[in-house]
Design a protein around this motif. Structure first.
Motif, short mmCIF file in Angstrom:
data_model
loop_
_atom_site.label_atom_id
_atom_site.label_comp_id
_atom_site.label_asym_id
_atom_site.label_seq_id
_atom_site.Cartn_x
_atom_site.Cartn_y
_atom_site.Cartn_z
N CYS A 188 -4.44 2.03 11.13
CA CYS A 188 -4.00 2.61 9.85
C CYS A 188 -3.27 1.60 8.96
CB CYS A 188 -3.06 3.78 10.10
SG CYS A 188 -3.74 5.05 11.17
N TYR A 189 -2.29 0.92 9.55
CA TYR A 189 -1.44 0.05 8.73
C TYR A 189 -2.07 -1.32 8.53
CZ TYR A 189 2.20 3.52 9.64
OH TYR A 189 2.92 4.68 9.71
N THR A 190 -1.90 -1.86 7.33
CA THR A 190 -2.31 -3.25 7.08
C THR A 190 -1.04 -4.09 6.97
OG1 THR A 190 -2.23 -2.89 4.70
CG2 THR A 190 -4.33 -2.46 5.78
N ALA A 191 -1.21 -5.41 6.76
CA ALA A 191 -0.05 -6.29 6.65
C ALA A 191 0.72 -5.94 5.36
CB ALA A 191 -0.52 -7.74 6.59
N GLY A 192 1.98 -6.28 5.35
CA GLY A 192 2.78 -6.05 4.15
C GLY A 192 3.53 -4.73 4.21
N ARG A 193 4.51 -4.60 3.33
CA ARG A 193 5.37 -3.40 3.33
C ARG A 193 4.59 -2.19 2.82
NH1 ARG A 193 10.53 -2.96 3.30
NH2 ARG A 193 10.72 -1.82 1.35
N THR A 194 4.87 -1.09 3.45
CA THR A 194 4.18 0.17 3.13
C THR A 194 5.17 1.17 2.57
OG1 THR A 194 2.56 -0.16 4.89
CG2 THR A 194 2.90 2.11 4.18
N GLN A 205 0.85 -1.20 0.00
CA GLN A 205 0.00 0.00 0.00
C GLN A 205 0.88 1.25 0.00
OE1 GLN A 205 -2.10 0.22 3.78
NE2 GLN A 205 -0.25 -0.39 4.88
N VAL A 206 0.31 2.36 -0.43
CA VAL A 206 0.96 3.67 -0.32
C VAL A 206 0.14 4.50 0.65
CG1 VAL A 206 1.84 5.67 -1.58
CG2 VAL A 206 1.53 3.52 -2.76
#
Ligand code: F1P
Length: 346
Positions: free
Chosen positions: A86-92, A43-44
């Motif tokens: 705010c953050y989900t799994a995976g690199r942001t 995600q961005v």
């Protein structure tokens, strides 16, 4: 235009030149910025505070529209204090935007992001020697956005232009990126052509409330112009997505209302219909967009540019209206009541 010379007035009128300088830097950094393509991340996220949070809203919508990658925006305080929402799994890929480069919430959000190893950080600010400009995996500094006034104008539009350029690069739309060079001339034409309309609306004592309507990438800009009206002129002002205005807020329309529509080309029909509703309720309207409008006052860009790259053109006239209203009320737009240039927390 009112003749009183203020920092704010100079900064609004010098935006085209600031955009030229910003675009030269973006052209120089083009290769490095393309490395951070959103397809390398889950995600961005875009973040900022106040004006730069509203900028983040517009940037996230445009980035997702052009790249197809998930793009969201959060106030920096949410990333700092409520990161689990705010953050989900995976690199942001986090893009942090700040005029000053020292707003505490933004610094704290970035420090936590890096400490938790969540991904890569791009910082976007106007001052190279301040903390944020040294924190990023990639630091993009646009000094031409620097300004004396508290209420952001030139800084906002220059930094926003930076995020539009990122969206063009990340979507491999070199044609759109190259077309950005035509924006300064369009901006000059709009500032010259509509200064008197802005002065007329800004000085109109028959207006006591303002609604800024915008959808898609334009909603964040509607929020920003609403904030300018508050900060500079201490006026009641609110932003809404265009069709949301019918779902309750339109109850507030009176003959002393001005609804400013940041009208798109893609949805001109449904958006113009909302403005017609305002007129039917006795309110006044100003339509801004690429083409001229039927009914009410209108700002027509006639830029010939793609809808994806011309949103920055919605800003100058809205900024001028807020400036003119401030001056007509005998206020100092350079030093808004109760505000500081930067919010620093202990
Ligand atoms: C963020 C901000 C501005 C606001 C005021 C206080 O500053 O909230 O948006 O208009 O100037 O600071 P920055 O992080 O963009 O420097």
């Amino acid at each position: 235009m009112t003749t009183i010379d203020t920092y704010t007035q100079q900064e609004i009128l010098s935006q085209p030149e600031a955009w030229v300088a910003a675009l030269e830097i973006l052209q120089d950094q083009r290769v490095g910025l393309q490395f951070f393509n959103p397809d390398r991340y889950a995600q961005v996220l875009f973040t900022g505070c106040g004006s730069t949070y509203y900028l983040a809203l517009s940037a996230a919508a445009l980035t997702q529209a052009l790249t197809g990658q998930p793009g969201r925006a959060f106030p920096a305080s949410e990333l700092w204090l409520s990161s689990q929402t705010c953050y989900t799994a995976g690199r942001t890929l986090l893009v942090a935007v700040s005029r000053s480069g020292e707003t505490t919430e933004t610094l704290r959000a970035c420090q936590a992001f890096l400490a938790e190893g969540r991904g890569d950080l791009i910082t976007l600010c106007c001052y190279p020697d301040l903390p944020l400009a040294k924190m990023g995996t990639f630091n993009l500094v646009l000094p031409s956005g620097q300004e004396q006034s508290v209420a952001q104008t030139r800084a906002f539009s220059s930094l926003f232009l930076g995020t539009v350029a990122l969206a063009c690069l990340w979507s491999h739309r070199d044609d759109l990126f190259d077309s950005l060079s035509r924006l300064p001339e369009a901006g000059r034409r709009i500032l010259e052509g509509y200064a008197s309309l802005a002065a007329e609306l800004g000085a109109d004592e028959g207006l006591d409330r303002f609604y800024f309507l915008g959808s898609g990438p334009r909603f964040g800009l509607a929020c920003e112009l609403s904030l300018k009206m508050k900060e500079m002129s201490l006026s009641h002002s609110e932003p809404f997505h265009f069709l949301e205005f019918r779902h309750g807020p339109k109850s507030m329309v009176t003959s002393r209302t001005l609804a400013v529509g940041l009208r798109s080309s893609a949805n001109a029909g449904p958006e113009s219909a909302v403005l017609k509703d305002v007129t039917a309720l006795g309110g006044r309207i100003l339509t801004m967009g690429e083409e001229s409008a039927d009914g009410g006052r209108a700002v027509a860009f006639r830029s010939g540019l793609d809808e994806a790259v011309r949103d920055v053109l919605y800003l100058p006239v809205g900024q001028l209206i807020a400036l003119e209203r401030s001056l007509s009320k005998g206020l100092n737009p350079d030093r808004p009541t109760n505000l500081d240039t930067v919010v620093l927390l202990s």
